[in-house]
Design an enzyme around this catalytic site. Structure first.
Site, PDB file in Angstrom:
ATOM      1  N   ASP A 207       0.810  -1.229   0.000  1.00  9.00           N
ATOM      2  CA  ASP A 207       0.000   0.000   0.000  1.00  9.00           C
ATOM      3  C   ASP A 207       0.841   1.277   0.000  1.00  9.00           C
ATOM      4  O   ASP A 207       0.309   2.370   0.189  1.00  9.00           O
ATOM      5  CB  ASP A 207      -0.967   0.001   1.191  1.00  9.00           C
ATOM      6  CG  ASP A 207      -0.251  -0.130   2.530  1.00  9.00           C
ATOM      7  OD1 ASP A 207       0.973  -0.397   2.537  1.00  9.00           O
ATOM      8  OD2 ASP A 207      -0.919   0.016   3.575  1.00  9.00           O
ATOM      9  N   GLU A 292      12.980  -3.220  11.768  1.00  9.27           N
ATOM     10  CA  GLU A 292      14.032  -3.047  10.772  1.00  9.27           C
ATOM     11  C   GLU A 292      15.416  -3.280  11.389  1.00  9.27           C
ATOM     12  O   GLU A 292      16.277  -3.935  10.785  1.00  9.27           O
ATOM     13  CB  GLU A 292      13.968  -1.639  10.176  1.00  9.27           C
ATOM     14  CG  GLU A 292      12.695  -1.345   9.383  1.00  9.27           C
ATOM     15  CD  GLU A 292      11.511  -0.919  10.241  1.00  9.27           C
ATOM     16  OE1 GLU A 292      10.460  -0.573   9.682  1.00  9.27           O
ATOM     17  OE2 GLU A 292      11.647  -0.941  11.480  1.00  9.27           O
TER      18      GLU A 292
END
Length: 347
Positions: A207, A292
């Site tokens: 998205d 991350e």
């Protein structure tokens, strides 16, 4: 219950039948004999219980083996969806970009995936790895991948129950797409050889919005390259602050002391680096915002090993747009009118 039914139930259960037979004998015995008969019957039932439990454990082991074999077959079938890379496009660039996209079933899934696929169609030498949050791959996603004409691999793995967000729990509370991204890393390690497969890995959510020029910017990544991401972290953009190709700091507000404080869409990793560090993965147990860092901490030591892109980190080429939830508050009115409702239309 009728007498005949009771007798048929006893005949179908030999242990109950034997026990009832012992009860008939007990009525004709002395107290001591009855006691011994009861004890003998109980011991016999216990022995039968042990036999049944052992048999149950054996059957459960066999069931697990069968399930594992079926899972391997499903993975093999998923890998058959992979399409060969177009030779004409491949000749333009020998370095393949492996775009890893986790996805899940929702009203906007098709729209989001088609938008991303049409961006990737403008990039040479792309291999799209799409991993569905499901027990099996879906026809909807398969059709989108086939229509894209891209080289692709379609996989699926269900998010573990402990990572599912509870009702009224904020989105940032639990990391999303962990199992799916790790499944893609596993596929790469199973199918690509170190020093023989030139490639770069990029984690692209379905998205977000991407400038097609971004992909060629990071195609030559040597280890880990980074760049800023727009509309994320409550800021116009966030990411590294750079000067003459070196990172001097971070333009972030949320926990700037994280090892690598930037968004998933803001970095790419050389494939060899992932293959060398076979244990590197995304950890589901880290604090919010550290997903991350959980991967990158296994690949590089610090910011000095990162490569900067996009004009010294001053050009935004990816935006964390996030498709909003769709309101279907008028659908009940349509369903109430004969002839207007059509569930066969794929949206």
């Amino acid at each position: 219950m009728p007498t005949k039914t009771k007798l048929s139930m006893l005949n179908s259960h030999p242990y109950l039948h034997a026990f009832c037979y012992d009860l008939k004998l007990i009525g004709k015995q002395s107290d001591q004999e009855r006691l011994e008969t009861f004890e003998s019957t109980i011991q016999a039932i216990k022995r039968q219980k042990e036999v049944l439990l052992s048999s149950l454990a054996s059957k459960e082991r066999e069931l697990r083996k069968v399930k594992f074999e079926l899972l391997k077959q499903k993975w093999a079938q998923d890998e058959q969806h992979q399409r060969p890379i177009d030779d004409h496009k491949a000749n333009k660039s020998s370095i393949t970009i492996y775009v890893v996209t986790p996805t899940y079933a929702r009203l906007t899934q098709k729209a989001d995936l088609i938008r991303l696929s049409q961006t990737l169609q403008h990039v040479n030498n792309i291999h799209w790895i799409v991993i569905e949050d499901a027990n099996a791959t879906s026809k909807l996603v398969t059709n989108i991948l086939k229509r894209s004409k891209l080289a692709y691999t379609q996989l699926s793995i269900r998010t573990p129950a402990f990572l599912l967000r509870q009702r009224k729990e904020p989105k940032w509370k639990k990391p999303r797409g962990v199992a799916q991204r790790n499944r893609a890393l596993l596929w790469l390690r199973e199918h690509k050889q170190q020093k023989k497969s030139q490639g770069v890995v990029y984690f692209a959510d379905d998205d977000n919005t991407y400038d097609k020029e971004l992909f060629d910017k990071f195609r030559n990544t040597k280890r880990v390259s980074v760049w800023p991401v727009g509309l994320v972290g409550g800021l116009r953009f966030e990411g590294p602050r750079c000067s003459y190709g070196k990172i001097t700091g971070w333009r972030v507000v949320f926990d700037p002391n994280r090892p690598f404080p930037f968004d998933m869409a803001g970095f790419a990793v050389n494939l060899d680096l992932i293959l060398e560090n076979y244990k590197a993965h995304f950890s589901a147990s880290v604090a919010p915002g550290y997903l991350e860092s959980s991967l990158l901490s296994s690949l590089v030591k610090n910011k000095n090993e990162l490569e900067t892109l996009t004009d010294d980190c001053t050009t935004i080429m990816v935006w964390h747009t996030t498709t909003p939830r769709v309101a279907l508050n008028r659908e009940p009115f349509v369903k109430a009118i004969p002839g207007l409702d059509d569930n066969k239309v794929e949206v």
